[in-house]
Design a protein around this motif. Sequence first.
Motif, PDB file in Angstrom:
ATOM      1  N   ALA A  39      35.164  34.533  33.711  1.00 57.09           N
ATOM      2  CA  ALA A  39      36.630  34.464  33.566  1.00 57.09           C
ATOM      3  C   ALA A  39      37.238  35.858  33.740  1.00 57.09           C
ATOM      4  CB  ALA A  39      36.988  33.879  32.212  1.00 57.09           C
ATOM      5  N   LEU A  40      36.560  36.835  33.186  1.00 54.80           N
ATOM      6  CA  LEU A  40      37.087  38.203  33.201  1.00 54.80           C
ATOM      7  C   LEU A  40      37.142  38.781  34.619  1.00 54.80           C
ATOM      8  CD1 LEU A  40      37.920  40.637  31.391  1.00 54.80           C
ATOM      9  CD2 LEU A  40      35.520  41.316  31.403  1.00 54.80           C
ATOM     10  N   VAL A  41      36.125  38.474  35.401  1.00 55.08           N
ATOM     11  CA  VAL A  41      35.987  39.102  36.722  1.00 55.08           C
ATOM     12  C   VAL A  41      37.146  38.745  37.658  1.00 55.08           C
ATOM     13  CG1 VAL A  41      34.602  37.292  37.825  1.00 55.08           C
ATOM     14  CG2 VAL A  41      34.241  39.670  38.457  1.00 55.08           C
ATOM     15  N   LYS A  42      37.844  37.658  37.354  1.00 51.14           N
ATOM     16  CA  LYS A  42      38.955  37.251  38.231  1.00 51.14           C
ATOM     17  C   LYS A  42      40.265  37.934  37.850  1.00 51.14           C
ATOM     18  CE  LYS A  42      36.826  32.778  38.690  1.00 51.14           C
ATOM     19  NZ  LYS A  42      36.720  31.523  37.966  1.00 51.14           N
ATOM     20  N   HIS A  43      40.283  38.584  36.694  1.00 50.74           N
ATOM     21  CA  HIS A  43      41.569  39.127  36.228  1.00 50.74           C
ATOM     22  C   HIS A  43      41.973  40.374  37.008  1.00 50.74           C
ATOM     23  CE1 HIS A  43      44.842  40.195  33.627  1.00 50.74           C
ATOM     24  NE2 HIS A  43      44.751  38.972  33.133  1.00 50.74           N
ATOM     25  N   PRO A  44      43.257  40.450  37.415  1.00 47.70           N
ATOM     26  CA  PRO A  44      43.691  41.603  38.224  1.00 47.70           C
ATOM     27  C   PRO A  44      43.531  42.937  37.502  1.00 47.70           C
ATOM     28  CG  PRO A  44      45.446  39.941  38.057  1.00 47.70           C
ATOM     29  CD  PRO A  44      44.318  39.470  37.219  1.00 47.70           C
ATOM     30  N   LEU A  45      43.571  42.934  36.167  1.00 48.46           N
ATOM     31  CA  LEU A  45      43.508  44.209  35.438  1.00 48.46           C
ATOM     32  C   LEU A  45      42.083  44.549  34.983  1.00 48.46           C
ATOM     33  CD1 LEU A  45      46.744  43.826  33.280  1.00 48.46           C
ATOM     34  CD2 LEU A  45      46.445  45.110  35.391  1.00 48.46           C
ATOM     35  N   LEU A  46      41.112  44.027  35.636  1.00 47.67           N
ATOM     36  CA  LEU A  46      39.717  44.314  35.280  1.00 47.67           C
ATOM     37  C   LEU A  46      39.453  45.824  35.404  1.00 47.67           C
ATOM     38  CD1 LEU A  46      36.893  42.943  34.743  1.00 47.67           C
ATOM     39  CD2 LEU A  46      36.535  43.101  37.194  1.00 47.67           C
TER      40      LEU A  46
ATOM     41  N   VAL B 129      34.026  46.740  37.434  1.00 50.16           N
ATOM     42  CA  VAL B 129      33.902  46.164  38.783  1.00 50.16           C
ATOM     43  C   VAL B 129      32.556  46.580  39.383  1.00 50.16           C
ATOM     44  CG1 VAL B 129      34.819  46.255  41.144  1.00 50.16           C
ATOM     45  CG2 VAL B 129      36.385  46.067  39.200  1.00 50.16           C
ATOM     46  N   ASP B 130      32.250  47.854  39.273  1.00 48.88           N
ATOM     47  CA  ASP B 130      31.004  48.365  39.836  1.00 48.88           C
ATOM     48  C   ASP B 130      29.790  47.733  39.144  1.00 48.88           C
ATOM     49  OD1 ASP B 130      30.254  50.411  41.858  1.00 48.88           O
ATOM     50  OD2 ASP B 130      28.963  51.016  40.182  1.00 48.88           O
ATOM     51  N   ALA B 131      29.863  47.667  37.830  1.00 45.76           N
ATOM     52  CA  ALA B 131      28.729  47.117  37.074  1.00 45.76           C
ATOM     53  C   ALA B 131      28.506  45.640  37.409  1.00 45.76           C
ATOM     54  CB  ALA B 131      28.986  47.289  35.580  1.00 45.76           C
TER      55      ALA B 131
ATOM     56  N   ARG C   8      29.339  37.540  40.955  1.00 43.31           N
ATOM     57  CA  ARG C   8      29.410  38.389  42.159  1.00 43.31           C
ATOM     58  C   ARG C   8      30.319  37.748  43.215  1.00 43.31           C
ATOM     59  NH1 ARG C   8      24.046  37.967  41.607  1.00 43.31           N
ATOM     60  NH2 ARG C   8      23.684  37.272  43.744  1.00 43.31           N
ATOM     61  N   ALA C   9      30.263  36.417  43.297  1.00 47.14           N
ATOM     62  CA  ALA C   9      31.124  35.717  44.281  1.00 47.14           C
ATOM     63  C   ALA C   9      32.596  35.916  43.917  1.00 47.14           C
ATOM     64  CB  ALA C   9      30.777  34.240  44.331  1.00 47.14           C
ATOM     65  N   ALA C  10      32.905  35.813  42.635  1.00 51.43           N
ATOM     66  CA  ALA C  10      34.300  36.002  42.197  1.00 51.43           C
ATOM     67  C   ALA C  10      34.732  37.448  42.440  1.00 51.43           C
ATOM     68  CB  ALA C  10      34.431  35.639  40.726  1.00 51.43           C
ATOM     69  N   LEU C  11      33.805  38.367  42.219  1.00 48.36           N
ATOM     70  CA  LEU C  11      34.111  39.786  42.445  1.00 48.36           C
ATOM     71  C   LEU C  11      34.447  40.023  43.924  1.00 48.36           C
ATOM     72  CD1 LEU C  11      33.972  42.295  40.535  1.00 48.36           C
ATOM     73  CD2 LEU C  11      31.789  42.821  41.605  1.00 48.36           C
ATOM     74  N   ALA C  12      33.739  39.333  44.783  1.00 47.55           N
ATOM     75  CA  ALA C  12      33.947  39.514  46.236  1.00 47.55           C
ATOM     76  C   ALA C  12      35.317  39.036  46.699  1.00 47.55           C
ATOM     77  CB  ALA C  12      32.853  38.781  47.004  1.00 47.55           C
ATOM     78  N   THR C  13      35.998  38.262  45.875  1.00 48.09           N
ATOM     79  CA  THR C  13      37.348  37.796  46.254  1.00 48.09           C
ATOM     80  C   THR C  13      38.436  38.786  45.807  1.00 48.09           C
ATOM     81  OG1 THR C  13      37.700  36.572  44.199  1.00 48.09           O
ATOM     82  CG2 THR C  13      36.649  35.371  46.018  1.00 48.09           C
TER      83      THR C  13
ATOM     84  N   LEU D  99      31.483  48.470  47.969  1.00 50.85           N
ATOM     85  CA  LEU D  99      30.979  47.274  47.276  1.00 50.85           C
ATOM     86  C   LEU D  99      31.061  46.036  48.173  1.00 50.85           C
ATOM     87  CD1 LEU D  99      32.216  47.593  43.571  1.00 50.85           C
ATOM     88  CD2 LEU D  99      29.978  48.097  44.545  1.00 50.85           C
ATOM     89  N   SER D 100      32.113  45.949  49.007  1.00 54.19           N
ATOM     90  CA  SER D 100      32.200  44.838  49.977  1.00 54.19           C
ATOM     91  C   SER D 100      30.968  44.856  50.870  1.00 54.19           C
ATOM     92  CB  SER D 100      33.410  44.949  50.882  1.00 54.19           C
ATOM     93  OG  SER D 100      34.540  45.205  50.184  1.00 54.19           O
ATOM     94  N   ALA D 101      30.618  46.074  51.309  1.00 56.42           N
ATOM     95  CA  ALA D 101      29.469  46.214  52.213  1.00 56.42           C
ATOM     96  C   ALA D 101      28.191  45.771  51.511  1.00 56.42           C
ATOM     97  CB  ALA D 101      29.365  47.661  52.677  1.00 56.42           C
TER      98      ALA D 101
END
Lengths: 320, 477
Positions: free
Chosen positions: B220-227, B232-234, B244-249, B257-259
């Motif tokens: 839930a946290l990974v989708k929040h804009p103010l993360l 993010v890196d961790a 990781r999939a949610a982070l990629a969005t 990190l995209s790479a």
Amino acid sequence: MNTILVVAEHRRGEVRPVTLELITAAQQLKTAADDRVLLAIMGQEAESLASQLQWAGVDEIIACKTRSAEFEPELAEQAVSALIVSRKPIAVLLPHSVDSLGYATAVAVKGGYGYATDVFKLAYDGGALVATRGGYNQKVNVEVDFPGHACAVMTIRGGAFKPVETAAAPLLTVDDRSDLSARSRPLEFIEQGGGGDIDITTVEFIMSIGRGIGEEANVEDFRELADNIDATLCCSRPIADAGWLPKSRQVGQSGKVVSACKLYVAMGISGSIQHMAGMKHVSTIVAVNTDPGASIFTIAKYGIVADIFEIQDELQAQLA
Amino acid sequence: MSPQRFLSKSESQVPMTAQALVAHVLESGDFYAAVAVHGIADARQRQRLEERLFGSRRDVLMLARWEHTPANVLDALSRLEHMPLARRVVKHRNTGGSTLKHQFSQSDDPALTGLLALHANTPAPLLLQIAMGDHDQVVLKGLARNPSAQPEVLRLLAQRFPRRFDKEIASHTAVPADLLGTLYHRGDKFVRAAVLAHKQVPEAVLLQAAKSTDTLILRALVKHPLLPAALVDALSQHKDNAIRAALATRTDLPVHLSARLALDESDSVRRAVACRADLSPALMQMLAEDHDPWVRQWLGRNAMAGKHVLQKLALDIHEDVRRAVARNPNCPITLLEKLASDHRSWVRAAVAYQPNVTSCLMASLARDSAVDVLSGVAANPHTAPALLKRLVFSEELDVRRGVILNPAAGPDILLPLLQDPYYLHRVMLASGPKLSDQDKWQLRDDPDPRVRFALFQWLAARALRPVADRYFYRRKA
């Protein structure tokens, strides 16, 4: 000893899966150990097609050789009528399909047999055969018996009986009917146009999306989800009208009736009468909608008042 | 269609005033037209309309559950003393706030309270009253889910029944930020995940959640804009694929990190990466050769995908990938021309619905035989009017409907469709703005009641518009 005659259906060299359901239905009509289930298959290649019919519960396969390779209603009518006369079955079971409806009525009327269409339940009541079918647009179930008729011709609804699964090696008899002739002959088969990638009337698990999907990119999210859970993605009319899914995936009055479906997950579908006409018969309907007053909940077995994207997201996360 | 009648001059003209329209309906005795014009009738006319509408018990019951019954008719139904209609009226989604309030004041039926708690039109004071006084858990749960519930209602429920409805309250759009904090601190992981998914979640809660190791919380946290950036890196190396999939969005994901995620072992992660707008040409080329067709499909739809990538994907073995290219808003016209002759109709259909096509390409697609392709041609505003005039007479109803949906199809093209055998098409024309009222008026005796209802509903709405607007409308049509 009673005889039950099942008529197999095939298309382009493949026996249609509904035939396996008819075998199960026929087995339910057996009341004594010596009752016999006969399975007839018609066509130029009937003998070779019979190899696809090696299923338990069939006592004899009748390969009825006719002149036409593909289905021909007049030949089918004559061949089935001849089989009824020679084998004297108490019941003739045909798939409730376009093919059967092309000749079953004629067989019943000309032979003076009992007749019922779209049957989904078979039973005996005090020794009398009783068939159950829908009535008044599936609002009521109607039980039909056939007093005074030694034989009843019935078309059986797809998906109503579990397909037979056990293989066996029934006796094969060849019945040469190549002398039969028809007044017409098919020239060519034309495939139904338009993204006819899958026949949604034959699939058992459908996920369907409606107006709540919002935009086309979201359709792809749900296609991906449907792929991941082995569901077939279908839709209501606005989605097909927008060109987001093929017309062949449209469920409802102006689309298709998903007759073989057993699990229907309706995502963001409000449940218009027109859409429900194509799916309300499904035994397990799961509806997801943010509006608790949506009509779809009136026919759903399980209802989830939630945002479809949350559900999709959660399911994808579980599957990731 | 209905048999042609002899029309007097007055009958063949559309009534221009509300009074004249209702008078016509009263004279015709059409039940469905009466439902449509009930809201614009004066008191005397309304009484006569109601005599027609509520004349039989069967009609009354039908109206109370018919999905198109308007709020004013439902209100009139709710005041019928001899009919027990309260539940049906309150259940109806069109029932207005004042009617619901009236029903609440008239009844002590607990089931009715439950329906009122769920109804989106129930007035806020009434919802608050239920929140204050009711003890039925089912009713209160429905109330906590009601999208019209105000913050005060949610706050009251959270106070009266701590933890009982926390999941529902945490998911409600109107929940105040401070209450979200309270819910997070006292909630289980499911409530906490719901709080973190909320747009109003306070930053302090986010920082606290960042210390969590629970997968559900982190998803839930990974989708929040103010993360927090450090997180993010961790999380990019977290073992959970969904995280990781949610982070990629995330749009704020650093390029390195995209790479890294583009090489992720999970298909779902690479699929998410393929949708990103900031991919380098090299990464796009790499993803264009991914073994997972969905990765290539998402890349094909990516508006930032370059010409070379799209050219490669347009030759993909999977039809859905080629279709994705054809649906790409930046797909070059040369590529669209090639895809227009794809052997799969679903790919050609994607071209037919493309807004970037030329009228020449549309003319070539109009010779197709597949219904999806022809529907796209029919609905595409770039299709030449001459072609549309031909498609109006297509045997495929989907194609004819495509013409109705075409924003560029004018009255001269659409007029023949007023005779379309499919009722829905006549409904669409009767309730749409493209044909003049005078043209639509020929549907007044349509054999399908839904068509007549749509027509009179349109005319009733027009009667309420200012005269100047109506004049403009007729001229425009």
